[in-house]
Design a protein around this motif. Sequence first.
Motif, short mmCIF file in Angstrom:
data_model
loop_
_atom_site.label_atom_id
_atom_site.label_comp_id
_atom_site.label_asym_id
_atom_site.label_seq_id
_atom_site.Cartn_x
_atom_site.Cartn_y
_atom_site.Cartn_z
N ARG A 158 27.69 25.32 -21.53
CA ARG A 158 27.95 26.13 -20.36
C ARG A 158 28.91 25.39 -19.42
O ARG A 158 29.01 24.16 -19.47
N VAL A 159 29.63 26.16 -18.60
CA VAL A 159 30.56 25.58 -17.64
C VAL A 159 30.21 26.08 -16.24
O VAL A 159 29.70 27.20 -16.07
N THR A 160 30.48 25.24 -15.26
CA THR A 160 30.36 25.63 -13.86
C THR A 160 31.74 26.00 -13.35
O THR A 160 32.68 25.19 -13.45
N LEU A 181 30.46 28.38 -22.31
CA LEU A 181 31.78 27.81 -22.53
C LEU A 181 32.63 28.69 -23.44
O LEU A 181 33.80 28.95 -23.14
N ARG A 211 35.45 19.32 -27.89
CA ARG A 211 34.00 19.43 -28.00
C ARG A 211 33.42 18.64 -29.17
O ARG A 211 32.55 17.77 -28.97
N ASP A 265 28.35 30.20 -13.19
CA ASP A 265 28.39 29.53 -14.49
C ASP A 265 28.34 30.57 -15.60
O ASP A 265 27.91 31.70 -15.39
N SER A 323 31.60 15.09 -15.44
CA SER A 323 32.00 16.27 -16.20
C SER A 323 33.49 16.25 -16.48
O SER A 323 34.28 15.59 -15.79
N LEU A 358 37.04 24.34 -13.18
CA LEU A 358 35.76 24.38 -13.91
C LEU A 358 35.32 22.97 -14.25
O LEU A 358 36.14 22.05 -14.38
N ASN A 359 34.01 22.82 -14.37
CA ASN A 359 33.40 21.56 -14.78
C ASN A 359 32.53 21.79 -15.99
O ASN A 359 31.78 22.77 -16.05
N TRP A 360 32.64 20.87 -16.95
CA TRP A 360 31.90 21.03 -18.21
C TRP A 360 31.31 19.70 -18.61
O TRP A 360 32.03 18.70 -18.75
#
Length: 414
Positions: free
Chosen positions: A193-195, A166, A291, A163, A304, A185-187
């Motif tokens: 922050r993003v995974t 972002l 966002r 992670d 997400s 990616l997942n947000w």
Amino acid sequence: MQAVRAAAGSGLTVRAVGTGHSFNRLATTPGVLLDLTSYSGVIAVDRAAGHVTVRAGTRIAALCEELDRAGLALENIGTLGEQTVAGALSTGNHGTGLAHPPLSGQVARVRLVTADGAVRDIGPDGDPDLWGAVRTALGTLGVLSTVTLRCVPQFNLRLRLSDEPLDALLERFTDWAAQSEHPSLNWLPWTDRVTLRSVDRTTQAATPRAPLRRYAATLDEVRCGLTGQVAKAAGAAAVPWLTRRLGGLWPDSTYTDASHRVFTFPQPVRFLAMEHALPLERTADALRGLRPVLRRLGTYSPYSVLVRVGAGDDVPLSPAYGRATGYVNLTVPRTADQIEILRAAECVLREHEARPHWGKAHTATAELLAPRYPRWQDFQRVRAELDPLGVFSNEYVQKVLGPVTAPALTGVAR
């Protein structure tokens, strides 16, 4: 063949349906609905050519298991194994990775039942416009009977999670997209922050008990479903708090397994999803635009935002046609207040040359879509030739593609 001929002779429309994964009315009809889920199974595996021929209703998961036993695999697939091959192909299904086009790029031949009941064998050695059109056609050119796909030798994949902030990721988005063979990616939009999920080929053996690791994603999806149910009473604004209490996104896990078990995972929860395909270079700006819009709504989805990437495609109706692509997917529970999230996001994504996924929720019409596809008229010409009476049309198809008409033959963009 007989069903299509009989329906057309009686003036009825025909639509084919698979496992019902599409989030719109693409397969509905007041006429004849052909359920292809029992028309399944592998017909032939040609190891020398690297080809597999399957019936149209074959589920992707079943195909992958059969290929695995033969020492083969599909090069790249999406996350849902329960889709039928024909359904996935017809709606532009894709996985992730800049070296990999959508599923249409793995097709070697198809067999199609047309409106007059004739069976046509179609491949790259015939009419190039027909070959392009038939590989993503929304079921409007006929009923797919069999599909021949190109295969590769069986391979393993290694999944790694990380992670980062972002904003840092968005600054290096195109570089990140190229750093892994199959990145995503997942947000969670209320966070900064993003995974990151990196999936790459490896010669390593499968991790002990690896088949169980894929269920981390399933459990996360169940958590999202439960959060959505609780939020009905507590209010969708409580989703961030509920998410923190019920567990995090993508539990930390690094493992290796057979490719099809890393690509896919069981998805038991019903939801509503929207996805748009954008030029890769505009994807970061689209996320920046999303966002503030998602945060102003005052409500959040427990799911997400999922971002994947892919190579360009040469299929006229492919959302990835002609450009390296970033795919932005938003998923919500099936409740009215959550659907507003999709509507708000769709407006943002449209500003970045987005094309909606044909099998997912969106509000686009033919008037908006036509200018976004350089070979739109090429497809419409093939459609008019194969189905001049609109046997394979319905109300939804007319909304997104327009009525069957013979388009002008001049000024067509190639």
